[in-house]
Write an enzyme that holds these catalytic residues in place. Structure first.
Site, mmCIF file in Angstrom:
data_model
loop_
_atom_site.group_PDB
_atom_site.id
_atom_site.type_symbol
_atom_site.label_atom_id
_atom_site.label_comp_id
_atom_site.label_asym_id
_atom_site.label_seq_id
_atom_site.Cartn_x
_atom_site.Cartn_y
_atom_site.Cartn_z
ATOM 1 N N HIS A 45 0.799 -1.231 0.000
ATOM 2 C CA HIS A 45 0.000 0.000 0.000
ATOM 3 C C HIS A 45 0.830 1.279 0.000
ATOM 4 C CE1 HIS A 45 -3.873 -1.955 0.364
ATOM 5 N NE2 HIS A 45 -3.436 -2.669 1.370
ATOM 6 N N GLN A 146 -1.545 -13.686 5.215
ATOM 7 C CA GLN A 146 -2.571 -12.743 5.647
ATOM 8 C C GLN A 146 -3.953 -13.276 5.294
ATOM 9 O OE1 GLN A 146 -1.304 -8.767 5.489
ATOM 10 N NE2 GLN A 146 -3.348 -7.877 5.461
ATOM 11 N N GLU A 148 -7.669 -12.332 4.963
ATOM 12 C CA GLU A 148 -8.433 -11.087 4.825
ATOM 13 C C GLU A 148 -9.616 -11.223 3.874
ATOM 14 O OE1 GLU A 148 -5.749 -8.042 3.522
ATOM 15 O OE2 GLU A 148 -4.551 -9.433 2.353
ATOM 16 N N ALA A 173 -9.700 -5.086 7.903
ATOM 17 C CA ALA A 173 -10.337 -4.120 7.000
ATOM 18 C C ALA A 173 -10.808 -4.800 5.714
ATOM 19 C CB ALA A 173 -9.378 -2.978 6.691
ATOM 20 N N ASP A 174 -9.895 -5.521 5.052
ATOM 21 C CA ASP A 174 -10.297 -6.218 3.833
ATOM 22 C C ASP A 174 -11.267 -7.356 4.133
ATOM 23 O OD1 ASP A 174 -9.020 -4.617 2.027
ATOM 24 O OD2 ASP A 174 -7.256 -5.873 1.818
#
Length: 250
Positions: A45, A146, A148, A173-174
């Site tokens: 990001h 991760q 997500e 969040a995702d």
């Protein structure tokens, strides 16, 4: 400890790091003197290219701060590149299935995997280590997957069971977005998070999370989470500046 050497926390301990989102090696150098256990360069990001990643790794080694890289993609070339630069490990986004996890591990391993070898990078001591020792050290790199998405939550036990996956990192969040939600604190995200924690611990794997405060960190420590990314260089800078800013009149 050399910056490339890193061991995940023991069963009764925990580690705290931050995301690094600005491409300044001086930021890495500064954070190395704070007592943090590690930091994660956020190449997913933030605007890191190979040159800025390499400078960050150089600063991490100088400051004795183990650095992980949250990679942009989980392909072989991207993983090879950051590991050759000397990353202690990788945080790999969007690992949704056990098959994807196996592919990631293979890309990060010489023995039993498909990681290409060269004696010239930093990870091999610029040729000084010799092939046997470089391979031994390289195969100790930490791989964290991760979780997500809703699919990844369903597959979490199988992902955690993949040999070479050291831990699962819950990206709330995702995960919220994949569940059709716009709030990472939604109780449904919380329930999914706790499910991933349980299955990861049952598999003997470390659980990691991003948290926004020490209070939230302690909440999840009580549930068995032990690898925390708490804030970022950006948020720490903003909070520090806001704390000393002159109050503004309405």
């Amino acid at each position: 400890m050399r910056a490339m050497d890193y061991a995940l926390p023991a069963a009764d301990g925990y580690h705290v790091g931050v995301f690094i989102k600005t491409t300044s090696p001086q930021t890495v150098e500064l954070l190395g003197g704070t007592g943090l256990d590690f930091a994660v360069i956020d190449a997913e990001h933030a605007p890191f290219d190979r040159t800025s990643l390499d400078l960050a790794m150089l600063a991490g080694r100088a400051a004795q701060l183990p650095l992980f890289v949250r990679v942009l993609e989980r392909n072989a070339s991207g993983l090879l590149s950051v590991l050759d630069m000397g990353a202690a490990g990788v945080l790999v986004p969007h690992v949704d299935t056990a098959e994807q996890a196996r592919e990631v591990v293979a890309h990060c391993r010489y023995v039993g995997g498909d990681r290409g070898y060269s004696s010239s990078p930093r990870a091999a001591g610029y040729g000084a280590l010799g092939m046997k020792e470089a391979i031994r050290r390289g195969d100790r790199n930490v791989v964290v997957a991760q979780i997500e998405s809703a699919q990844a939550v369903e597959e979490a036990a199988n992902i955690a069971a993949v040999p070479g996956v050291a831990g699962l990192f819950i990206g709330r969040a995702d995960l919220a977005l994949s569940m059709g939600l716009d709030n990472a604190q939604d109780e449904r995200v919380g329930a999914a998070t706790e499910r991933v924690i349980r299955v990861s611990l049952a598999a003997g794997k470390v659980v990691g999370m991003f948290v926004g405060s020490t209070a939230e960190r302690e909440k999840y420590r009580a549930l068995g989470v032990s690898w925390f990314v708490q804030g970022s260089d950006q948020s720490l800078l903003r909070q520090g500046a806001q704390a000393i800013a002159r109050p503004r009149q309405a």
